[in-house]
Design a protein around this motif. Structure first.
Motif, PDB file in Angstrom:
ATOM      1  N   ILE A  61       0.844  -1.199   0.000  1.00  0.00           N
ATOM      2  CA  ILE A  61       0.000   0.000   0.000  1.00  0.00           C
ATOM      3  C   ILE A  61       0.879   1.248   0.000  1.00  0.00           C
ATOM      4  CG2 ILE A  61      -1.651   1.349   1.380  1.00  0.00           C
ATOM      5  CD1 ILE A  61      -2.981  -0.955  -0.082  1.00  0.00           C
ATOM      6  N   GLU A  88       4.175   7.775  -4.615  1.00  0.00           N
ATOM      7  CA  GLU A  88       4.030   8.455  -5.907  1.00  0.00           C
ATOM      8  C   GLU A  88       5.341   8.365  -6.695  1.00  0.00           C
ATOM      9  OE1 GLU A  88       2.098  12.283  -5.774  1.00  0.00           O
ATOM     10  OE2 GLU A  88       0.662  11.557  -4.286  1.00  0.00           O
ATOM     11  N   THR A  98      -3.769  -6.326   1.033  1.00  0.00           N
ATOM     12  CA  THR A  98      -3.606  -5.252   0.049  1.00  0.00           C
ATOM     13  C   THR A  98      -4.876  -5.078  -0.777  1.00  0.00           C
ATOM     14  OG1 THR A  98      -1.229  -5.664  -0.047  1.00  0.00           O
ATOM     15  CG2 THR A  98      -2.189  -4.425  -1.866  1.00  0.00           C
ATOM     16  N   LYS A 151       1.923   2.925  -3.289  1.00  0.00           N
ATOM     17  CA  LYS A 151       0.962   3.843  -3.916  1.00  0.00           C
ATOM     18  C   LYS A 151       1.172   5.267  -3.414  1.00  0.00           C
ATOM     19  CE  LYS A 151      -2.908   4.690  -6.201  1.00  0.00           C
ATOM     20  NZ  LYS A 151      -3.002   4.605  -7.644  1.00  0.00           N
ATOM     21  N   TYR A 152       1.442   5.386  -2.115  1.00  0.00           N
ATOM     22  CA  TYR A 152       1.577   6.706  -1.511  1.00  0.00           C
ATOM     23  C   TYR A 152       2.937   7.353  -1.749  1.00  0.00           C
ATOM     24  CZ  TYR A 152      -2.892   5.877   0.726  1.00  0.00           C
ATOM     25  OH  TYR A 152      -4.227   5.648   0.945  1.00  0.00           O
ATOM     26  N   GLY A 168      -7.039  -1.810  -0.636  1.00  0.00           N
ATOM     27  CA  GLY A 168      -7.254  -1.126  -1.909  1.00  0.00           C
ATOM     28  C   GLY A 168      -8.724  -0.774  -2.092  1.00  0.00           C
ATOM     29  N   LEU A 212      -8.533   3.040  -1.370  1.00  0.00           N
ATOM     30  CA  LEU A 212      -8.217   3.577  -2.686  1.00  0.00           C
ATOM     31  C   LEU A 212      -9.367   3.498  -3.686  1.00  0.00           C
ATOM     32  CD1 LEU A 212      -4.657   1.980  -2.881  1.00  0.00           C
ATOM     33  CD2 LEU A 212      -5.243   4.305  -2.167  1.00  0.00           C
ATOM     34  N   ASP A 222     -10.800   0.806  -4.969  1.00  0.00           N
ATOM     35  CA  ASP A 222     -10.792  -0.317  -5.910  1.00  0.00           C
ATOM     36  C   ASP A 222     -12.177  -0.968  -5.906  1.00  0.00           C
ATOM     37  OD1 ASP A 222      -8.131   0.244  -6.254  1.00  0.00           O
ATOM     38  OD2 ASP A 222      -7.394  -1.528  -5.189  1.00  0.00           O
ATOM     39  N   THR A 257       7.830   3.003   3.499  1.00  0.00           N
ATOM     40  CA  THR A 257       7.655   1.842   2.628  1.00  0.00           C
ATOM     41  C   THR A 257       8.903   0.965   2.639  1.00  0.00           C
ATOM     42  OG1 THR A 257       6.075   3.006   1.233  1.00  0.00           O
ATOM     43  CG2 THR A 257       7.203   1.122   0.246  1.00  0.00           C
TER      44      THR A 257
END
Length: 104
Positions: A18, A24, A70, A21-22, A74, A78, A80, A35
């Motif tokens: 995850i 970027e 995840t 994603k953050y 998501g 996010l 999803d 991460t």
């Protein structure tokens, strides 16, 4: 105790998946550091669990926990899609994780 290490290794795998994603594209310093730390902790805990668990079982459970967590985060964080078929497939992964735990 190895299963506990493996469980937490899976949680940290969710964290780094995850976290990607953050970051970027690793352009944000704080999410990037968190991460990378999550990656290190996840692999370290997996390594400890592998001292006593079979590698195939441990790896499958580790990735399964990461995949399920995840996918669910998501959906939750996010946006999803949460289709019935997608949730059913996530359920099948959970069944596989539980099955591996029972036979190991």
């Amino acid at each position: 105790m190895a299963w506990t290490y493996l469980f937490f290794a899976g949680l940290f795998e969710i964290g780094w998946a995850i976290g990607l994603k953050y970051t970027e594209g690793f352009s944000k310093p704080i999410p990037t550091v968190l991460t990378v730390l999550s990656m290190i902790v996840s692999l370290w805990l997996l390594g400890i669990a592998l001292k006593t668990l079979p590698v195939g079982t441990a790896y499958a459970v580790w990735t399964g926990i990461g995949t399920v967590g995840t996918a669910l985060l998501g959906i939750w964080l996010l946006g999803d899609p949460a289709t019935v078929l997608r949730l059913a497939c996530i359920g099948l992964i959970v069944c596989g994780i539980l099955g591996l735990k029972l036979v190991a």
